[in-house]
Scaffold this motif. Structure first.
Motif, PDB file in Angstrom:
ATOM      1  N   ARG A 113      60.043  72.068  11.344  1.00 29.32           N
ATOM      2  CA  ARG A 113      58.632  71.764  11.622  1.00 29.32           C
ATOM      3  C   ARG A 113      58.375  71.541  13.106  1.00 29.32           C
ATOM      4  NH1 ARG A 113      54.171  71.202  12.588  1.00 29.32           N
ATOM      5  NH2 ARG A 113      52.430  70.314  11.400  1.00 29.32           N
ATOM      6  N   PHE A 114      59.317  70.894  13.793  1.00 27.09           N
ATOM      7  CA  PHE A 114      59.063  70.478  15.180  1.00 27.09           C
ATOM      8  C   PHE A 114      60.039  71.093  16.185  1.00 27.09           C
ATOM      9  CE2 PHE A 114      57.488  67.006  12.475  1.00 27.09           C
ATOM     10  CZ  PHE A 114      56.185  66.908  12.939  1.00 27.09           C
ATOM     11  N   GLY A 115      60.903  71.991  15.737  1.00 27.80           N
ATOM     12  CA  GLY A 115      61.932  72.526  16.621  1.00 27.80           C
ATOM     13  C   GLY A 115      61.403  73.319  17.796  1.00 27.80           C
ATOM     14  N   ASN A 116      60.175  73.861  17.683  1.00 27.90           N
ATOM     15  CA  ASN A 116      59.613  74.625  18.804  1.00 27.90           C
ATOM     16  C   ASN A 116      58.595  73.818  19.608  1.00 27.90           C
ATOM     17  OD1 ASN A 116      57.598  74.549  16.912  1.00 27.90           O
ATOM     18  ND2 ASN A 116      57.035  76.721  17.085  1.00 27.90           N
ATOM     19  N   TRP A 117      58.504  72.504  19.346  1.00 27.21           N
ATOM     20  CA  TRP A 117      57.645  71.652  20.172  1.00 27.21           C
ATOM     21  C   TRP A 117      58.395  71.322  21.471  1.00 27.21           C
ATOM     22  CZ3 TRP A 117      53.975  67.695  17.435  1.00 27.21           C
ATOM     23  CH2 TRP A 117      53.223  68.352  16.457  1.00 27.21           C
ATOM     24  N   HIS A 118      57.658  70.770  22.412  1.00 30.17           N
ATOM     25  CA  HIS A 118      58.196  70.566  23.757  1.00 30.17           C
ATOM     26  C   HIS A 118      59.386  69.605  23.776  1.00 30.17           C
ATOM     27  CE1 HIS A 118      56.640  66.468  24.204  1.00 30.17           C
ATOM     28  NE2 HIS A 118      55.551  66.878  23.566  1.00 30.17           N
ATOM     29  N   ASP A 119      60.172  69.696  24.853  1.00 31.07           N
ATOM     30  CA  ASP A 119      61.250  68.731  25.082  1.00 31.07           C
ATOM     31  C   ASP A 119      60.651  67.338  25.305  1.00 31.07           C
ATOM     32  OD1 ASP A 119      63.160  70.739  24.953  1.00 31.07           O
ATOM     33  OD2 ASP A 119      63.047  71.144  27.110  1.00 31.07           O
ATOM     34  N   GLY A 130      54.507  57.136  29.902  1.00 26.66           N
ATOM     35  CA  GLY A 130      54.296  57.832  28.645  1.00 26.66           C
ATOM     36  C   GLY A 130      52.886  58.352  28.540  1.00 26.66           C
ATOM     37  N   GLY A 131      52.502  58.706  27.329  1.00 25.56           N
ATOM     38  CA  GLY A 131      51.165  59.223  27.106  1.00 25.56           C
ATOM     39  C   GLY A 131      51.114  60.090  25.870  1.00 25.56           C
ATOM     40  N   THR A 132      50.094  60.937  25.832  1.00 21.40           N
ATOM     41  CA  THR A 132      49.856  61.809  24.676  1.00 21.40           C
ATOM     42  C   THR A 132      49.858  63.261  25.135  1.00 21.40           C
ATOM     43  OG1 THR A 132      48.468  60.069  23.706  1.00 21.40           O
ATOM     44  CG2 THR A 132      48.319  62.260  22.732  1.00 21.40           C
ATOM     45  N   ARG A 133      50.545  64.126  24.363  1.00 18.69           N
ATOM     46  CA  ARG A 133      50.687  65.526  24.738  1.00 18.69           C
ATOM     47  C   ARG A 133      50.346  66.427  23.556  1.00 18.69           C
ATOM     48  NH1 ARG A 133      56.578  65.758  27.544  1.00 18.69           N
ATOM     49  NH2 ARG A 133      55.824  67.788  28.298  1.00 18.69           N
ATOM     50  N   VAL A 134      50.338  67.722  23.813  1.00 13.03           N
ATOM     51  CA  VAL A 134      50.172  68.732  22.764  1.00 13.03           C
ATOM     52  C   VAL A 134      51.529  69.395  22.547  1.00 13.03           C
ATOM     53  CG1 VAL A 134      47.733  69.107  23.234  1.00 13.03           C
ATOM     54  CG2 VAL A 134      49.457  70.475  24.461  1.00 13.03           C
ATOM     55  N   PRO A 135      51.728  70.111  21.417  1.00 15.97           N
ATOM     56  CA  PRO A 135      53.051  70.665  21.114  1.00 15.97           C
ATOM     57  C   PRO A 135      53.656  71.529  22.207  1.00 15.97           C
ATOM     58  CG  PRO A 135      51.689  70.726  19.163  1.00 15.97           C
ATOM     59  CD  PRO A 135      50.799  70.275  20.273  1.00 15.97           C
ATOM     60  N   GLY A 136      52.823  72.233  22.977  1.00 15.42           N
ATOM     61  CA  GLY A 136      53.352  73.055  24.057  1.00 15.42           C
ATOM     62  C   GLY A 136      53.775  72.267  25.282  1.00 15.42           C
ATOM     63  N   GLY A 137      53.436  70.997  25.331  1.00 17.47           N
ATOM     64  CA  GLY A 137      53.845  70.141  26.437  1.00 17.47           C
ATOM     65  C   GLY A 137      52.721  69.694  27.345  1.00 17.47           C
TER      66      GLY A 137
END
Length: 385
Positions: A238-244, A73-80
């Motif tokens: 709100r989050f539908g276009n964030w990464h898979d 795991g880890g930490t990401r940004v909305p684009g992935g």
């Protein structure tokens, strides 16, 4: 030293305290205001300190069997893009146990299973404690009165008993963030065991479970009290276009499964965790923001330390003084660290500040994340005589 105790609140901390007290020979009654223990809640991560406390209480093995280790795991940004990776294998090597994820309902059931059913009293609210007798405490429950040598106030962030003990304390305050969360209806394909994604003033995360389902949570900067007629639809917008796999997690959720709570904390530290023969534990003592995943773990530490000091000190008074000395500095330090983590993580909105934070995380050595977790998770519990 033995005696009788009333534990107010049948949450994680209250149940753990009851188990610990029974292990050292005390008679315990747990009073819970909810009329039915419905096992509500989403998911929870347990770090090494919480698991070590559960080991002392005799339920660690059962909890591990029901939980999923968090090794990836880890930490990401909305684009992935990846900001930081969590190496769960390194943590496991350093601490002897991985972080694990488990549904809160499963943890509650395992803790209750370690207690006889007759010690649980549900649908009864303890609003006050009579401390006029220095050797006993009395708790009015409707037409009845419970008497005990000790009251453990584990009645949560809005604790009425804490307010009675410290009437001049300002009490809990709104943190500035609200959280929506749910468990998916069925299994979801996930590449990681645990993940956080930080946007501007928003965070989305997931915890994977052993059965393939997952808990997700969305933390948002928001005024207090805001609620939505269709919270799941709001989350999808709100989050539908964030990464898979964020869209997939939301699609796998029933609309009625979404829980929504404002996050409150004790931003003003309490001057003590005890008053007479009443002792505060868990959120009643040190409610904190969830940014470090330490809220439940600190409550479990409280429970083990309380049982240990009562097992070794000659009097209740000396035991509670030692509990306050051992627990208050550590738990309040963790609370401050959680608040800082939130301000530098999910709550950031200013574009330059977000960019600087993201750059710092990307450039940080791989061991920084591990050391940050070790700072709070590497705790050695006392044994119970």
């Amino acid at each position: 030293m033995g005696g009788s105790a009333v534990v107010v609140g049948a949450g994680i901390g209250g149940l753990a305290a009851a188990i610990g007290l029974r292990l050292i020979g005390w008679e315990v009654t747990v009073v819970e205001r909810a009329p039915v223990l419905a096992d509500a809640g989403a998911g929870i991560s347990l770090h090494a300190n919480g698991l070590r406390a559960l080991d002392v209480l005799g339920v660690g093995e059962a909890v591990r069997a029901a939980a999923r280790p968090q090794r990836t795991g880890g930490t990401r940004v909305p684009g992935g893009g990846v900001l930081a990776r969590m190496d769960g294998t390194v943590l496991e090597r350093e601490l002897g146990t991985p972080i694990v994820g488990i549904p809160r309902a499963a943890l509650h059931r395992l803790l209750r299973a370690a207690l006889p059913a007759e010690c649980l009293v549900v649908g009864a609210e303890a609003e006050s404690v009579d401390r006029s007798d220095p050797g006993r405490v009395r708790i009015p429950l409707g037409d009845a009165v419970l008497e005990a040598a000790l009251v453990v106030a584990a009645d949560g962030v809005g604790s009425r008993l804490r307010a009675q003990m410290f009437p001049r304390h300002p009490g809990p305050v709104y943190s500035g963030s609200t959280v929506l969360r749910a468990i998916t209806e069925g299994p979801v394909e996930l590449a990681t065991d645990f993940e956080l994604t930080w946007g501007k003033g928003a965070e989305f995360g997931h915890i994977a479970f052993t059965d393939g389902r997952a808990e997700w949570h969305a933390v948002l900067n928001s005024p207090p009290g805001v609620r939505y007629a269709d919270p799941l639809a709001v989350m999808r917008r709100r989050f539908g276009n964030w990464h898979d796999p964020i869209p997939a997690l939301l699609e796998a959720t029933r609309p009625g499964a979404v829980l929504h709570h404002d996050i409150h904390e004790l931003a003003t530290p309490l001057p003590a965790f005890t008053a007479g023969r009443t002792v505060l534990l868990g959120d009643a003592a040190h409610a904190m923001t969830p940014n470090l995943g330490q809220g439940a773990c600190q409550a479990l530490e409280d429970a083990v330390v309380l049982a240990a000091v009562l097992a070794t000190e000659p009097t209740v008074e000396s035991a509670l003084a030692r509990y306050d000395t051992e627990r208050r500095p550590r738990s309040q330090s963790v609370s401050r660290a959680a608040r800082r983590a939130g301000r530098m993580g999910q709550q950031l909105t200013q574009p330059l500040a977000v960019a600087l934070r993201n750059t710092a995380l990307r450039l940080a050595p791989s061991g920084v994340t591990v050391r940050a977790i070790l700072r709070h998770a590497d705790w050695t519990p006392p044994g119970l005589s």
